[in-house]
Motif scaffolding. Structure first.
Motif, mmCIF file in Angstrom:
data_model
loop_
_atom_site.group_PDB
_atom_site.id
_atom_site.type_symbol
_atom_site.label_atom_id
_atom_site.label_comp_id
_atom_site.label_asym_id
_atom_site.label_seq_id
_atom_site.Cartn_x
_atom_site.Cartn_y
_atom_site.Cartn_z
ATOM 1 N N LEU A 1 0.833 -1.204 0.000
ATOM 2 C CA LEU A 1 0.000 0.000 0.000
ATOM 3 C C LEU A 1 0.873 1.262 0.000
ATOM 4 O O LEU A 1 0.595 2.226 -0.729
ATOM 5 C CB LEU A 1 -0.919 -0.018 1.219
ATOM 6 N N ALA A 2 1.952 1.249 0.799
ATOM 7 C CA ALA A 2 2.877 2.391 0.844
ATOM 8 C C ALA A 2 3.499 2.639 -0.529
ATOM 9 O O ALA A 2 3.588 3.785 -0.986
ATOM 10 C CB ALA A 2 3.971 2.140 1.885
ATOM 11 N N LEU A 3 3.935 1.573 -1.198
ATOM 12 C CA LEU A 3 4.519 1.699 -2.539
ATOM 13 C C LEU A 3 3.510 2.285 -3.524
ATOM 14 O O LEU A 3 3.846 3.147 -4.341
ATOM 15 C CB LEU A 3 4.978 0.329 -3.040
ATOM 16 N N LEU A 18 3.789 5.765 -5.646
ATOM 17 C CA LEU A 18 3.786 5.787 -7.112
ATOM 18 C C LEU A 18 2.571 6.492 -7.691
ATOM 19 O O LEU A 18 2.461 6.641 -8.901
ATOM 20 C CB LEU A 18 3.888 4.359 -7.641
ATOM 21 N N THR A 19 1.663 6.924 -6.829
ATOM 22 C CA THR A 19 0.553 7.778 -7.271
ATOM 23 C C THR A 19 0.644 9.154 -6.616
ATOM 24 O O THR A 19 -0.343 9.872 -6.510
ATOM 25 C CB THR A 19 -0.807 7.136 -6.941
ATOM 26 N N SER A 20 1.854 9.489 -6.138
ATOM 27 C CA SER A 20 2.170 10.825 -5.597
ATOM 28 C C SER A 20 1.381 11.184 -4.336
ATOM 29 O O SER A 20 1.159 12.364 -4.064
ATOM 30 C CB SER A 20 1.928 11.904 -6.679
ATOM 31 N N GLN A 21 0.979 10.198 -3.562
ATOM 32 C CA GLN A 21 0.289 10.461 -2.291
ATOM 33 C C GLN A 21 1.295 10.280 -1.157
ATOM 34 O O GLN A 21 1.279 9.297 -0.424
ATOM 35 C CB GLN A 21 -0.911 9.513 -2.150
ATOM 36 N N TYR A 22 2.157 11.267 -1.024
ATOM 37 C CA TYR A 22 3.338 11.136 -0.174
ATOM 38 C C TYR A 22 3.020 11.051 1.318
ATOM 39 O O TYR A 22 3.674 10.321 2.059
ATOM 40 C CB TYR A 22 4.295 12.294 -0.442
ATOM 41 N N ASP A 23 2.012 11.807 1.742
ATOM 42 C CA ASP A 23 1.685 11.804 3.170
ATOM 43 C C ASP A 23 1.142 10.445 3.594
ATOM 44 O O ASP A 23 1.433 9.965 4.688
ATOM 45 C CB ASP A 23 0.668 12.910 3.475
ATOM 46 N N LYS A 24 0.374 9.815 2.709
ATOM 47 C CA LYS A 24 -0.151 8.482 3.012
ATOM 48 C C LYS A 24 0.966 7.444 2.974
ATOM 49 O O LYS A 24 0.943 6.472 3.733
ATOM 50 C CB LYS A 24 -1.269 8.120 2.031
ATOM 51 N N SER A 78 10.589 -1.810 4.406
ATOM 52 C CA SER A 78 10.099 -0.480 4.796
ATOM 53 C C SER A 78 11.253 0.466 5.102
ATOM 54 O O SER A 78 11.184 1.665 4.809
ATOM 55 C CB SER A 78 9.162 -0.577 6.000
ATOM 56 N N HIS A 79 12.342 -0.048 5.671
ATOM 57 C CA HIS A 79 13.532 0.783 5.901
ATOM 58 C C HIS A 79 14.153 1.198 4.562
ATOM 59 O O HIS A 79 14.600 2.338 4.401
ATOM 60 C CB HIS A 79 14.561 0.014 6.733
ATOM 61 N N GLN A 80 14.181 0.266 3.627
ATOM 62 C CA GLN A 80 14.713 0.588 2.294
ATOM 63 C C GLN A 80 13.871 1.663 1.619
ATOM 64 O O GLN A 80 14.400 2.600 1.007
ATOM 65 C CB GLN A 80 14.737 -0.675 1.431
ATOM 66 N N LEU A 81 12.550 1.529 1.739
ATOM 67 C CA LEU A 81 11.638 2.505 1.119
ATOM 68 C C LEU A 81 11.797 3.881 1.757
ATOM 69 O O LEU A 81 11.906 4.894 1.052
ATOM 70 C CB LEU A 81 10.195 2.019 1.264
ATOM 71 N N GLU A 82 11.831 3.925 3.076
ATOM 72 C CA GLU A 82 11.971 5.206 3.769
ATOM 73 C C GLU A 82 13.302 5.875 3.410
ATOM 74 O O GLU A 82 13.362 7.095 3.208
ATOM 75 C CB GLU A 82 11.870 4.996 5.278
ATOM 76 N N SER A 83 14.352 5.076 3.300
ATOM 77 C CA SER A 83 15.663 5.623 2.942
ATOM 78 C C SER A 83 15.675 6.149 1.513
ATOM 79 O O SER A 83 16.308 7.165 1.218
ATOM 80 C CB SER A 83 16.739 4.544 3.103
ATOM 81 N N PHE A 84 14.979 5.449 0.619
ATOM 82 C CA PHE A 84 14.886 5.897 -0.774
ATOM 83 C C PHE A 84 14.173 7.247 -0.862
ATOM 84 O O PHE A 84 14.612 8.147 -1.578
ATOM 85 C CB PHE A 84 14.149 4.853 -1.602
ATOM 86 N N ILE A 85 13.079 7.384 -0.121
ATOM 87 C CA ILE A 85 12.347 8.661 -0.098
ATOM 88 C C ILE A 85 13.240 9.766 0.465
ATOM 89 O O ILE A 85 13.268 10.891 -0.045
ATOM 90 C CB ILE A 85 11.058 8.529 0.734
ATOM 91 N N HIS A 86 13.983 9.421 1.512
ATOM 92 C CA HIS A 86 14.923 10.390 2.103
ATOM 93 C C HIS A 86 15.989 10.791 1.090
ATOM 94 O O HIS A 86 16.341 11.973 0.975
ATOM 95 C CB HIS A 86 15.575 9.770 3.342
ATOM 96 N N SER A 114 11.177 16.034 -3.826
ATOM 97 C CA SER A 114 9.883 15.794 -3.206
ATOM 98 C C SER A 114 8.928 16.962 -3.447
ATOM 99 O O SER A 114 7.740 16.771 -3.688
ATOM 100 C CB SER A 114 10.059 15.560 -1.711
ATOM 101 N N VAL A 115 9.453 18.179 -3.379
ATOM 102 C CA VAL A 115 8.642 19.365 -3.651
ATOM 103 C C VAL A 115 8.163 19.346 -5.103
ATOM 104 O O VAL A 115 6.984 19.581 -5.403
ATOM 105 C CB VAL A 115 9.442 20.655 -3.373
ATOM 106 N N LYS A 116 9.070 19.042 -6.012
ATOM 107 C CA LYS A 116 8.727 19.061 -7.442
ATOM 108 C C LYS A 116 7.722 17.980 -7.800
ATOM 109 O O LYS A 116 6.916 18.157 -8.733
ATOM 110 C CB LYS A 116 10.002 18.936 -8.277
ATOM 111 N N GLU A 117 7.744 16.865 -7.073
ATOM 112 C CA GLU A 117 6.741 15.826 -7.296
ATOM 113 C C GLU A 117 5.353 16.346 -6.948
ATOM 114 O O GLU A 117 4.384 16.101 -7.665
ATOM 115 C CB GLU A 117 7.066 14.599 -6.445
ATOM 116 N N ARG A 118 5.238 17.071 -5.841
ATOM 117 C CA ARG A 118 3.950 17.655 -5.441
ATOM 118 C C ARG A 118 3.506 18.715 -6.432
ATOM 119 O O ARG A 118 2.331 18.827 -6.766
ATOM 120 C CB ARG A 118 4.076 18.247 -4.035
ATOM 121 N N VAL A 119 4.469 19.516 -6.889
ATOM 122 C CA VAL A 119 4.167 20.559 -7.881
ATOM 123 C C VAL A 119 3.633 19.924 -9.164
ATOM 124 O O VAL A 119 2.658 20.397 -9.754
ATOM 125 C CB VAL A 119 5.430 21.404 -8.185
#
Length: 380
Positions: A46-48, A52-58, A76-84, A262-267
């Motif tokens: 669900l997090a992935l 991939l649908t730009s719902q970052y807060d979820k 989940s650690h790998q995913l969080e690190s990738f986002i970071h 991350s900002v540009k993804e939201r934009v």
């Protein structure tokens, strides 16, 4: 794991592999809200899909829930690190995160691979931009379902297994149309439902929103997070007020700045929202203003007058040059390329027209503007 859960997770994984992320979300959200005991794998899928649908807060919320259930769940650690990594302001911040995790999970090959790649990166900005999810995050297949487990393999259980398999298949047949229907309905209402805009924000993000030591010069440079948040929130207010052109200018400004990934993804999410609105109002923005800083105006819906030249027709499609603000004596502000899906009757070279069109981009060595026309009206 319950039999029903196995079927749903297997189907969710199949949808995920087909890149039908919104279907995954529809299938799993009810499961997440109804189940008191949840598997980290379900939340991870669900997090992935949220990511991939730009719902970052979820995405962030799902990662936090996984940590509460299983603090050592490595994907989940790998995913969080990738986002970071994607949102880090510089190489040192990205490295610090991976070094911390490799010390704790020294045998994990994905974390080690990411750390080694970061250490070898010559240009962090390029590395950050090109980093792919699959290279940094292991996405495992779901564990074998109940129909393959040993307790169902006895000869005396054959008919029971067939019966349960049929029930499982029937469940999927029922669930799948629902999973497909809701995303389609949401997509249909997307254009005239601006409530989605409210769920995209920058306030409260955990990382610096800008890169103050940008190696490559950007057209726009922000000096503080507050400046970015101010423009972003103003763009949202303009969207809510249907002032799409002014909102696009602000979003393009952020997109062409030193703001982070991350900002540009939201934009980009908000830009796509605007570009999908069919009944936007056009603006009579001076040609010279757009030609001076074209990067600020991509996607703008403009209204311009001029003289038609160099008509080329292909079937029902039309391509021509427009001499903007044409006056006698061959005086005009500039030349643009105009494309139209329809060839309006009675339009010829030399005619004066008014167009309503979307500015797409600049093309060629002379950076000539390319516009796609929604309407062409002959003036005289």
């Amino acid at each position: 794991m319950k039999n029903k859960d196995s079927l749903i997770i297997q189907e969710a994984y199949n949808l995920f592999k087909k890149k039908r992320y919104r279907d995954v979300i529809s299938l799993l959200t009810s499961e997440v809200s109804s189940n008191k005991t949840q598997s980290p794998y379900l939340l991870f899928l669900l997090a992935l899909s949220y990511l991939l649908t730009s719902q970052y807060d979820k995405t962030d919320l799902m990662v936090k829930r996984i940590k509460m259930i299983d603090p050592d769940y490595l994907p989940s650690h790998q995913l969080e690190s990738f986002i970071h990594l994607k949102s880090a302001a510089d190489l040192n911040l990205a490295l610090a995160r991976y070094i911390e995790l490799v010390e704790k999970y020294s045998k994990d090959k994905y974390l080690n691979r990411a750390l080694n790649a970061l250490r070898k990166a010559d240009d962090f900005n390029e590395f950050q931009k090109d980093a792919l999810l699959g290279d940094f995050v292991y996405i495992p297949k779901p564990s074998k379902g109940f129909w393959l487990s040993s307790k169902w393999r006895g000869k005396g259980q054959f008919h029971t297994r067939i019966f349960i398999l049929m029930i499982g298949i029937l469940s999927i047949v029922i669930i799948l149309p629902i999973a497909i229907y809701f995303p389609l309905r949401q997509e249909k209402n997307f254009k005239d439902n601006t409530t989605q805009v409210d769920h995209v924000y920058l306030n409260g993000m955990r990382y610096d929103l800008i890169d103050k030591i940008k190696k490559k010069k950007t057209p726009v440079f922000y000096y503080s997070n507050d400046e970015v948040i101010r423009d972003f929130n103003k763009a949202k207010r303009l969207i809510k007020g249907n002032d799409y052109n002014r909102a696009l200018i602000l979003l393009n400004k952020i997109q062409n700045s030193n703001s982070n990934f991350s900002v540009k993804e939201r934009v980009e999410f908000l830009r796509k929202f605007i570009l999908n609105v069919e009944d936007r109002e056009s603006s009579d923005i001076p040609f010279i203003k757009i030609s001076d800083k074209p990067y600020l105006y991509k996607g703008i819906f403009v209204r311009w007058k001029g003289r038609v030249a160099n008509i080329k027709k292909k079937g029902s499609k039309l391509l021509f040059n427009l001499l903007i603000d044409y006056e006698k004596g061959d005086i005009f502000s500039g030349i643009i390329d105009v494309y139209s899906e329809k060839f309006p009757a009675g339009i010829h070279n030399g005619d004066e027209v008014e167009i309503e069109a979307v500015f797409v981009n600049t093309i060629g060595d002379d950076n000539r503007m390319y516009l796609v026309a929604n309407d062409i009206i002959k003036l005289r």
